[in-house]
Design a protein around this motif. Structure first.
Motif, PDB file in Angstrom:
ATOM      1  N   MET A  24       0.926  -1.297  -0.019  1.00  0.00           N
ATOM      2  CA  MET A  24      -0.340  -0.109   0.110  1.00  0.00           C
ATOM      3  C   MET A  24       0.910   1.263   0.044  1.00  0.00           C
ATOM      4  O   MET A  24       0.437   2.146  -0.647  1.00  0.00           O
ATOM      5  N   ASN A  25       2.150   1.197   0.552  1.00  0.00           N
ATOM      6  CA  ASN A  25       2.906   2.308   0.737  1.00  0.00           C
ATOM      7  C   ASN A  25       3.757   2.697  -0.380  1.00  0.00           C
ATOM      8  O   ASN A  25       4.224   3.779  -0.841  1.00  0.00           O
ATOM      9  N   ASN A  26       4.308   1.269  -0.972  1.00  0.00           N
ATOM     10  CA  ASN A  26       5.087   1.556  -2.102  1.00  0.00           C
ATOM     11  C   ASN A  26       4.885   0.571  -3.181  1.00  0.00           C
ATOM     12  O   ASN A  26       5.641  -0.407  -3.628  1.00  0.00           O
ATOM     13  N   PRO A  27       3.823   0.692  -3.643  1.00  0.00           N
ATOM     14  CA  PRO A  27       3.177  -0.335  -4.929  1.00  0.00           C
ATOM     15  C   PRO A  27       4.138  -0.578  -6.132  1.00  0.00           C
ATOM     16  O   PRO A  27       4.200  -1.666  -6.320  1.00  0.00           O
ATOM     17  N   VAL A  28       4.621   0.258  -6.496  1.00  0.00           N
ATOM     18  CA  VAL A  28       5.315   0.228  -7.842  1.00  0.00           C
ATOM     19  C   VAL A  28       6.728  -0.485  -7.366  1.00  0.00           C
ATOM     20  O   VAL A  28       7.126  -1.236  -7.990  1.00  0.00           O
ATOM     21  N   ALA A  29       7.193  -0.015  -6.246  1.00  0.00           N
ATOM     22  CA  ALA A  29       8.900  -0.580  -5.836  1.00  0.00           C
ATOM     23  C   ALA A  29       8.465  -2.136  -5.419  1.00  0.00           C
ATOM     24  O   ALA A  29       9.021  -2.967  -5.875  1.00  0.00           O
ATOM     25  N   VAL A  30       7.214  -2.379  -4.888  1.00  0.00           N
ATOM     26  CA  VAL A  30       6.856  -3.867  -4.572  1.00  0.00           C
ATOM     27  C   VAL A  30       6.654  -4.708  -5.955  1.00  0.00           C
ATOM     28  O   VAL A  30       7.017  -5.913  -5.818  1.00  0.00           O
ATOM     29  N   ALA A  31       5.950  -4.041  -6.844  1.00  0.00           N
ATOM     30  CA  ALA A  31       5.588  -4.871  -8.296  1.00  0.00           C
ATOM     31  C   ALA A  31       6.937  -5.076  -8.963  1.00  0.00           C
ATOM     32  O   ALA A  31       7.314  -5.983  -9.413  1.00  0.00           O
ATOM     33  N   GLU A  32       7.960  -4.128  -8.644  1.00  0.00           N
ATOM     34  CA  GLU A  32       9.238  -4.246  -9.347  1.00  0.00           C
ATOM     35  C   GLU A  32       9.905  -5.413  -8.902  1.00  0.00           C
ATOM     36  O   GLU A  32      10.681  -6.111  -9.261  1.00  0.00           O
ATOM     37  N   ARG A  33      10.027  -5.387  -7.579  1.00  0.00           N
ATOM     38  CA  ARG A  33      10.517  -6.707  -6.741  1.00  0.00           C
ATOM     39  C   ARG A  33       9.927  -7.840  -7.161  1.00  0.00           C
ATOM     40  O   ARG A  33      10.629  -9.021  -7.346  1.00  0.00           O
ATOM     41  N   VAL A  34       8.569  -8.236  -7.014  1.00  0.00           N
ATOM     42  CA  VAL A  34       7.872  -9.458  -7.768  1.00  0.00           C
ATOM     43  C   VAL A  34       8.387  -9.700  -9.305  1.00  0.00           C
ATOM     44  O   VAL A  34       8.811 -10.749  -9.471  1.00  0.00           O
ATOM     45  N   TYR A  35       8.293  -8.487  -9.900  1.00  0.00           N
ATOM     46  CA  TYR A  35       9.038  -9.021 -11.337  1.00  0.00           C
ATOM     47  C   TYR A  35      10.403  -9.379 -11.414  1.00  0.00           C
ATOM     48  O   TYR A  35      10.667 -10.530 -11.923  1.00  0.00           O
ATOM     49  N   LYS A  36      11.266  -8.967 -10.703  1.00  0.00           N
ATOM     50  CA  LYS A  36      12.607  -9.453 -10.378  1.00  0.00           C
ATOM     51  C   LYS A  36      12.787 -10.836  -9.997  1.00  0.00           C
ATOM     52  O   LYS A  36      13.484 -11.730 -10.458  1.00  0.00           O
ATOM     53  N   ALA A  37      11.733 -11.087  -8.795  1.00  0.00           N
ATOM     54  CA  ALA A  37      12.005 -12.439  -8.218  1.00  0.00           C
ATOM     55  C   ALA A  37      11.314 -13.427  -9.177  1.00  0.00           C
ATOM     56  O   ALA A  37      11.804 -14.570  -8.845  1.00  0.00           O
ATOM     57  N   THR A  38      10.622 -13.309  -9.970  1.00  0.00           N
ATOM     58  CA  THR A  38       9.988 -14.140 -11.149  1.00  0.00           C
ATOM     59  C   THR A  38      10.801 -14.203 -12.275  1.00  0.00           C
ATOM     60  O   THR A  38      10.184 -14.624 -13.203  1.00  0.00           O
ATOM     61  N   GLY A  39      11.745 -13.409 -12.347  1.00  0.00           N
ATOM     62  CA  GLY A  39      12.466 -13.558 -13.601  1.00  0.00           C
ATOM     63  C   GLY A  39      12.190 -12.754 -14.744  1.00  0.00           C
ATOM     64  O   GLY A  39      12.437 -13.007 -15.906  1.00  0.00           O
ATOM     65  N   MET A  40      11.194 -11.721 -14.569  1.00  0.00           N
ATOM     66  CA  MET A  40      10.995 -10.859 -15.612  1.00  0.00           C
ATOM     67  C   MET A  40      11.505  -9.291 -15.365  1.00  0.00           C
ATOM     68  O   MET A  40      11.682  -8.791 -14.167  1.00  0.00           O
ATOM     69  N   SER A  41      11.481  -8.706 -16.352  1.00  0.00           N
ATOM     70  CA  SER A  41      12.046  -7.278 -16.364  1.00  0.00           C
ATOM     71  C   SER A  41      10.932  -6.342 -16.687  1.00  0.00           C
ATOM     72  O   SER A  41       9.728  -6.799 -17.001  1.00  0.00           O
ATOM     73  N   VAL A  42      10.658  -5.209 -16.107  1.00  0.00           N
ATOM     74  CA  VAL A  42       9.779  -4.121 -16.042  1.00  0.00           C
ATOM     75  C   VAL A  42      10.100  -3.218 -17.063  1.00  0.00           C
ATOM     76  O   VAL A  42      11.250  -2.470 -17.223  1.00  0.00           O
ATOM     77  N   SER A  43       9.264  -3.012 -18.043  1.00  0.00           N
ATOM     78  CA  SER A  43       9.587  -2.119 -19.126  1.00  0.00           C
ATOM     79  C   SER A  43       9.137  -0.730 -18.684  1.00  0.00           C
ATOM     80  O   SER A  43       8.194  -0.611 -17.755  1.00  0.00           O
ATOM     81  N   ARG A  44       9.541   0.217 -19.509  1.00  0.00           N
ATOM     82  CA  ARG A  44       9.109   1.701 -19.296  1.00  0.00           C
ATOM     83  C   ARG A  44       7.862   1.916 -19.152  1.00  0.00           C
ATOM     84  O   ARG A  44       7.114   2.446 -18.595  1.00  0.00           O
ATOM     85  N   GLU A  45       7.209   1.388 -20.438  1.00  0.00           N
ATOM     86  CA  GLU A  45       5.728   1.210 -20.539  1.00  0.00           C
ATOM     87  C   GLU A  45       4.882   0.614 -19.274  1.00  0.00           C
ATOM     88  O   GLU A  45       3.905   1.422 -18.826  1.00  0.00           O
ATOM     89  N   ALA A  46       5.364  -0.368 -18.912  1.00  0.00           N
ATOM     90  CA  ALA A  46       4.632  -1.031 -17.559  1.00  0.00           C
ATOM     91  C   ALA A  46       4.608  -0.180 -16.486  1.00  0.00           C
ATOM     92  O   ALA A  46       4.014  -0.007 -15.822  1.00  0.00           O
ATOM     93  N   LYS A  47       6.072   0.199 -16.133  1.00  0.00           N
ATOM     94  CA  LYS A  47       6.158   1.267 -15.152  1.00  0.00           C
ATOM     95  C   LYS A  47       5.483   2.287 -14.948  1.00  0.00           C
ATOM     96  O   LYS A  47       4.785   2.610 -14.158  1.00  0.00           O
ATOM     97  N   ASP A  48       5.117   2.986 -16.276  1.00  0.00           N
ATOM     98  CA  ASP A  48       4.252   4.210 -16.390  1.00  0.00           C
ATOM     99  C   ASP A  48       2.731   3.894 -16.180  1.00  0.00           C
ATOM    100  O   ASP A  48       2.272   4.896 -15.730  1.00  0.00           O
TER     101      ASP A  48
END
Length: 269
Positions: A191-215
């Motif tokens: 709830m406090n850092n949703p995008v940072a948590v999402a990025e950590r989940v991506y990394k832990a599952t072997g995926m990269s976060v595109s600029r479009e996805a982050k935006d």
């Protein structure tokens, strides 16, 4: 529309909508083997049938679940091809969400061996109260008689919460080789850092976060920011409200003992 956390409120808070994600327990509902049905309709005998023989009937629903996803993926790929786009543009991973998967992890890993499980951990008293509040609100328009009472819904859903947390913990303890397949995040961090948590989940599952996805993530976060306090403090969140649902802090502590002992509900800094 319904009051409190009813249909219109879910949509106003941007939790559900025609262009937003939804929980895939709806697929399990098609097999008539989902714990969402006793939550909504207070059918104790049906729930007992689902849970018999280590949840044999619930696990049977996952054959349909897999077939359902295959159909959706085939449909999606055809639309992408019809638009003249490369097949490489097709989504490569499914993101599925329902707490009921915790009861059937052995079947899930049998059918989806490359799956990762994201566990959102939180305060048990808050979780129990929120589950009870959702069930009580849904039953207002679906159930007659005693089953519509919040004091009936609360203990029933606490039993479900206990089942899911115990099944999850037992599976993780029995399958240490799958430890890398589980990613733990804390509700407060989400709830406090949703995008940072999402990025950590991506990394832990072997995926990269595109600029479009982050935006797009930030765009959604901005859209719902004004509703954050309502989301965090929705009905049932305050432990003081537990008696309204036939619950007590002692009942919740006993039901979630295995989860509490795991320490997963603690915020890691």
């Amino acid at each position: 529309g319904r009051d409190q956390y009813g249909d219109l409120e879910w949509q106003r808070l941007r939790l559900f909508g025609a262009t937003l994600a939804d929980e895939d327990y709806l697929i399990l509902d098609h097999a008539w083997r989902s714990l969402a049905l006793p939550l909504a309709f207070c059918v104790a005998d049906f729930k007992s049938w689902l849970l018999k023989n280590d949840g044999k009937e619930m696990k049977a629903a996952y054959a349909l679940h897999r077939r359902f996803l295959q159909h959706l993926q085939w449909q999606r790929e055809r639309k992408i091809a019809a638009a003249g786009a490369s097949a490489a543009k097709a989504p490569a991973r499914w993101v599925l969400k329902t707490p009921y998967h915790a009861a059937c992890l052995d079947e899930i890993f049998s059918l989806y061996p490359d799956a990762h499980v994201i566990c959102v951990n939180g305060e048990p008293k808050r979780e129990a109260g929120q589950w009870a509040a959702v069930a009580a609100d849904i039953r207002k328009t679906l159930v007659d008689g005693a089953g519509a009472s919040p004091t009936v819904a609360g203990p029933e859903e606490l039993q479900t919460l206990q089942l899911l947390t115990e099944k999850l913990e037992a599976f993780r303890q029995a399958n240490p080789k799958l430890s890398s397949k589980f990613v733990d995040v804390h509700y407060d961090d989400l709830m406090n850092n949703p995008v940072a948590v999402a990025e950590r989940v991506y990394k832990a599952t072997g995926m990269s976060v595109s600029r479009e996805a982050k935006d797009r993530m930030w765009e959604y976060v901005s859209d719902v920011r004004e509703h954050k306090e309502e989301l965090v403090n929705r009905p049932g969140s305050d432990p003081a409200s537990l008696p309204e649902y036939g619950l007590s802090e002692e009942m919740v502590a006993k039901a979630t003992e295995a989860y509490s002992k795991s320490g997963r509900g603690e915020v890691k800094r």
